[in-house]
Write an enzyme that holds these catalytic residues in place. Structure first.
Site, mmCIF file in Angstrom:
data_model
loop_
_atom_site.group_PDB
_atom_site.id
_atom_site.type_symbol
_atom_site.label_atom_id
_atom_site.label_comp_id
_atom_site.label_asym_id
_atom_site.label_seq_id
_atom_site.Cartn_x
_atom_site.Cartn_y
_atom_site.Cartn_z
ATOM 1 N N THR A 1 0.822 -1.220 0.000
ATOM 2 C CA THR A 1 0.000 0.000 0.000
ATOM 3 C C THR A 1 0.848 1.258 0.000
ATOM 4 O O THR A 1 0.465 2.273 -0.588
ATOM 5 C CB THR A 1 -0.937 -0.010 1.220
ATOM 6 O OG1 THR A 1 -1.791 -1.161 1.140
ATOM 7 C CG2 THR A 1 -1.805 1.237 1.268
ATOM 8 N N SER B 1 1.202 -7.536 -0.864
ATOM 9 C CA SER B 1 1.797 -8.679 -0.160
ATOM 10 C C SER B 1 0.865 -9.878 -0.104
ATOM 11 O O SER B 1 1.298 -10.985 0.217
ATOM 12 C CB SER B 1 2.230 -8.268 1.253
ATOM 13 O OG SER B 1 1.122 -7.980 2.078
ATOM 14 N N THR C 1 1.038 -4.766 4.166
ATOM 15 C CA THR C 1 0.718 -5.130 5.546
ATOM 16 C C THR C 1 0.074 -6.507 5.663
ATOM 17 O O THR C 1 0.127 -7.121 6.731
ATOM 18 C CB THR C 1 -0.216 -4.088 6.182
ATOM 19 O OG1 THR C 1 -1.411 -3.981 5.392
ATOM 20 C CG2 THR C 1 0.464 -2.725 6.264
ATOM 21 N N ASP C 2 -0.541 -7.006 4.590
ATOM 22 C CA ASP C 2 -1.302 -8.256 4.705
ATOM 23 C C ASP C 2 -0.463 -9.418 5.200
ATOM 24 O O ASP C 2 -0.917 -10.219 6.025
ATOM 25 C CB ASP C 2 -1.917 -8.629 3.346
ATOM 26 C CG ASP C 2 -3.164 -7.836 3.019
ATOM 27 O OD1 ASP C 2 -3.461 -6.865 3.738
ATOM 28 O OD2 ASP C 2 -3.849 -8.185 2.039
#
Length: 341
Positions: free
Chosen positions: A17, A59, A92-93
């Protein structure tokens, strides 16, 4: 951030992101910015940063080999004696998985700091620039040495084991429910960190391209062994049970675990619960029955990181007894205040 620092930070850009913008044609947000643009958004002038564009992905698209590629790029950056530390910008995932794999393998005192963003680069209020400034300040801090990999987000610093994404949209995206943050970075780039805990010896680096399948199977009311059996049929060498409570399942799943372990499959029990250890307490298909069937409790490692650890250990072709030792030890080292799992 203070005076000019001798040496440089290597920024490994992987997408996420922090590098994403809205595609006007598709109407979806996708990774688009190169690392140089991500760095420019931070507005730094007093720290030398070398940018390496490693990949440009959300990710949620990463594979285990992609995660190993991040590890190799970190090693390459640290081959230079002038590198003070490494910053990885990452989605972040699955940051908790990549950062944990890096932490497991990291064999250098210099820090590796992961960060990213919740708001895209073209949003009205991007948080990526401030997170990146904090990550670079942490990467050059002498106090960050000897801690392995770290995650910094919204000013909070976390050691990686036990840390996970706890919010889908809020800017403070990561937390460690059992241990809490270990420090902070101010908006001025001043770092404050707790004393560094002892770290276990690093693992060896697994080979790329290894055909090691490790699955996560969820337990829930009325669950049978169909999904567990499907994972085995697909070739899983390891399975993480996302169990309930302290790490409980039911009689049918316990019997499936018993047969799988007998056939050489490694089974680790984690839990869907937010915090607290996994322990074998209950019988009649509960966690004690699972341990008796040969499952290994993950301590404070939740399914995402338990799977990462199990994948790495299996890819290294360690025997089951060594795998059990590593899982039990590393599950304890995430900070369970009430003792061993």
């Amino acid at each position: 951030m203070g005076t000019t620092t001798t040496g440089q930070v290597t920024l490994l850009a992987t997408g996420g992101t922090i590098a994403s913008r809205t595609d006007s044609t598709a109407g979806a947000t996708v990774a688009a910015d190169a690392g140089s643009a991500v760095l420019a958004s931070a507005g730094l002038s007093d720290i030398a940063v070398e940018v390496v564009d490693l990949m440009q992905k959300g990710s949620y698209l990463l594979t285990f080999d992609d995660m190993l590629a991040v590890r190799r790029a970190i090693q390459a950056a640290l081959a230079s004696t002038t590198t003070l530390g490494v910053v990885v910008t990452h989605g972040t995932d699955t940051m908790e998985e990549t950062a944990y794999l890096v932490d497991l393998l990291h064999d250098d005192p210099r820090p590796v700091v992961f960060t990213g963003a919740q708001n895209a680069a073209d949003s009205t209020d991007p948080d990526g620039p401030s997170n990146l400034r904090a990550a670079i300040a942490l990467a050059v801090s002498p106090d960050a040495r000897g801690r392995g990999a770290l995650i910094v987000f919204d000013g909070e610093v976390h050691t990686v084991p036990g840390t996970r994404k706890t919010q889908t949209t809020r800017l403070r995206a990561f937390g460690n429910p059992d241990r809490g943050a270990v420090g902070s970075v101010s908006t001025a780039g001043v770092t404050a960190l707790e004393p560094a805990p002892a770290r276990p010896a690093p693992l060896g680096t697994p080979p790329s391209g290894a055909s090691t399948r490790v699955d996560i199977v969820a337990c829930y009311p009325g669950a049978d062994a169909a999904l567990f059996s499907a994972a085995l049929a697909a070739g899983a060498r390891g399975i993480v049970l996302e169990a309930t409570g302290l790490g409980n399942a039911n009689a049918e799943l316990c019997e499936a675990v018993r047969k799988a372990v007998r056939d050489g499959v490694v089974v680790v029990t984690s839990t869907r619960v937010h915090a607290g250890p996994v322990r074998g307490v209950y019988g009649a298909g509960g966690g004690r029955t699972l341990e008796d069937a040969g499952a290994i409790p993950s301590g404070l490692l939740r399914p995402s990181q338990a799977r990462t650890l199990l994948h790495a250990l299996l890819a290294l072709e360690l025997p089951p007894e060594d795998i059990a030792h590593h899982v039990l030890r590393r599950g304890r080292l995430t900070g369970d205040p009430s003792g061993p799992p």
